[in-house]
Design an enzyme around this catalytic site. Structure first.
Site, PDB file in Angstrom:
ATOM      1  CG  HIS A 210      -2.268  -0.428   0.786  1.00 41.60           C
ATOM      2  ND1 HIS A 210      -2.138  -2.262   0.634  1.00 41.60           N
ATOM      3  CD2 HIS A 210      -3.813   0.246   0.810  1.00 41.60           C
ATOM      4  CE1 HIS A 210      -3.797  -2.225   0.792  1.00 41.60           C
ATOM      5  NE2 HIS A 210      -4.591  -0.932   0.243  1.00 41.60           N
TER       6      HIS A 210
ATOM      7  CE  LYS B 219      -7.296 -10.842  10.967  1.00 38.22           C
ATOM      8  NZ  LYS B 219      -7.389 -10.348  12.188  1.00 38.22           N
TER       9      LYS B 219
HETATM   10  S1  SF4 Z   1      -7.520 -16.257  12.890  1.00 37.45           S
HETATM   11 FE1  SF4 Z   1      -5.651 -15.562  13.791  1.00 37.45          FE
HETATM   12  S2  SF4 Z   1      -3.774 -15.812  13.233  1.00 37.45           S
HETATM   13 FE2  SF4 Z   1      -5.220 -16.256  11.463  1.00 37.45          FE
HETATM   14  S3  SF4 Z   1      -5.729 -13.937  11.301  1.00 37.45           S
HETATM   15 FE3  SF4 Z   1      -7.237 -14.218  12.493  1.00 37.45          FE
HETATM   16  S4  SF4 Z   1      -6.095 -13.450  14.601  1.00 37.45           S
HETATM   17 FE4  SF4 Z   1      -4.210 -13.289  12.681  1.00 37.45          FE
END
Ligand code: SF4
Lengths: 281, 187
Positions: free
Chosen positions: B38, B103
């Site tokens: 980015h 996320k």
């Molecule tokens: S599941 Fe755990 S290791 Fe995987 S992206 Fe999410 S916080 Fe990070």
């Protein structure tokens, strides 16, 4: 005195890091299945369903549960009657990490220098190793690879005795609330209280590896764990932070004595993709 | 909450119908980029230079995949936390980026830029990385190979599963999903 060739450590570590990344522990799986049944919102249900399906795919195809296969953390209990031969203890562990991360198609997520250069070390070394000397002539290795998303949401606070248990609980709940969807909820919340600054953090991390449903052996702390879990799940953050009943699968507290002037409290979060595997040599 | 199958590049009429909470299965080309990429993309824009891919209507996926096993186009490939891309995202949106996949919640600046440019933010399920990898048909590094897992990849995906977390109307599922839950709990 029992001689153990360090090549045994290398082989054990190599297998542990791969297995921890491919196979979800059964207690976590069961708890997520229960959460799936309990959730009522559509997004929470569909997220949990994807997570459960992901376990199956990882197991069948030997693909890591999460692409962030983490920094390789080991808790190693070494019997005091063990004598390591054939090489250097730490080198042997790092060699196992190197082989496991390369041959297991795991992501290499470490940079050589944290601030200035940040160049990838290309083999996921160095590992973080916590050795402890215990009675006996066995060696127990616990591998707990940990991703960045959940680790980044952790905090240590040097609280005052006057803050009391209410202060501790508010701090823990607030930490989870602020983290929102970032640590990939449903999370496991590890709380370390007492010791000193760094020991509280270590206790919080160790707390993460208790089995789901296993309460603190001290009934007063066991009650606090239950109350914290209720308060955290009442926040409504839910799976991946999009709303729902299941924000945390568990809250585990570990504590130890501390200085009369201090009350260190640490919170370490683990994501639903908990990686944890142990072996006894 | 509706369910849509969409093809990239995303068009305004695709985005206009999306509301937070909708399930979307994306197909077509998407590009991967994390923090380091980015920074380089935004520097190119600032210097008036050409980007390594056409950003008009493009979707960027915040991911650093695991290495591909033989016979697979990519290794496990779930989303990384998006807030680290917040300082860069508005510039990309103002230059034609239409979708982001990651996320965790976005900053007000990013949400404003989505409203201004008719763009969306999709949440993928963190940790469902092997499942998501199976929706990737092909993967090719197209820029910044030196960044390793953080290089820019062109992915062709088929039915990539995600949920609309921010729509072009300024709604935020990270706020409203939680508020709805709390309201329901009180009734
Ligand atoms: S599941 Fe755990 S290791 Fe995987 S992206 Fe999410 S916080 Fe990070």
């Amino acid at each position: 005195m029992r001689d153990i060739n360090v090549s045994e450590l290398t082989n054990a570590v190599k297998k542990l890091v791969m297995d921890a990344n491919y196979y979800i522990p059964k207690d976590i799986r069961d708890s997520l299945e229960k959460a799936y049944k309990d959730e009522t919102s559509q997004s929470a249900k569909s997220i949990l369903q994807m997570i459960l399906k992901n376990h199956d795919i990882s197991r069948e195809k030997k693909m890591p549960l999460c692409q962030d296969t983490g920094v390789a953390v080991f808790f190693i209990d070494i019997g005091q009657d063990v004598h390591f031969v054939g090489g250097d203890f730490e080198d042997a562990i790092n060699e196992g990490v190197r082989q496991g991360y390369i041959e297991g198609y795991l992501r290499k997520s470490l940079v050589n220098d944290p601030v200035i250069h940040r160049v990838n070390t290309k083999d996921n070394t160095p590992a973080i190793i916590y050795p402890r000397i215990v009675p006996g002539e066995k060696v127990k290795i616990v591998a707990a690879p940990k991703g960045g998303g959940a680790e980044n949401m952790s905090e240590v606070k040097m609280m005052k005795a006057a803050d009391g248990i209410e202060g501790v609980m508010d701090f823990v709940v607030e930490r989870v609330k602020k983290s929102g969807g970032n640590p990939c909820p449903p999370v496991i919340v590890g709380v370390g209280i007492g010791g000193d600054f760094e020991m509280s953090a270590l206790l919080a991390k160790k707390a993460l590896f208790r089995n789901i449903g296993e309460r603190n052996s001290d009934p007063e702390y066991a009650e606090i764990e239950k109350e914290l879990l209720n308060r955290i799940n009442a926040l409504g953050i839910g799976p991946m932070g999009l709303g729902g009943k299941t924000t945390a699968l568990e809250v585990f507290i570990e504590y130890m004595p501390c200085h009369i002037a201090s009350m260190p409290v640490a919170v370490n979060l683990n994501c639903h993709a908990t990686r944890h595997k142990e072996i006894i040599l | 909450m509706a369910e849509y199958r969409l093809e990239t590049p995303l068009k305004d009429e695709d985005i206009e119908k999306l509301k937070i909470g909708d399930t979307v299965y994306l197909s077509g080309v998407i590009y991967t980029a994390r923090d380091a990429a980015h920074k380089r993309l935004v520097d190119l824009i600032k210097d008036g230079k050409e980007l390594p891919f056409d950003i008009k209507g493009a979707v960027i996926y915040y991911v650093g995949p695991a290495p591909a096993k033989p016979g697979y186009p990519i290794g496990s490939a779930g989303p990384t936390t998006s807030y680290r891309m917040d300082p860069y995202a508005p510039v990309l949106l103002d230059n034609g980026l239409k979708g982001m996949i990651g996320k965790g919640p976005r900053s007000k600046e990013v949400i404003d830029a989505m409203v201004r440019n008719k763009a969306v933010y999709f949440a993928a399920t963190g940790g469902a990385a092997a499942l998501i990898a199976l929706s990737v048909v092909s993967a090719e590094v197209i820029a910044y190979e030196d960044l390793g897992t953080e290089a820019v990849r062109k992915l062709v995906v088929k039915d990539f599963p995600c949920i609309v977390a921010n729509d072009m109307y300024g709604n935020d599922m990270y706020k409203e999903g939680v508020e709805q839950f709390i309201k329901r709990g009180k009734i």
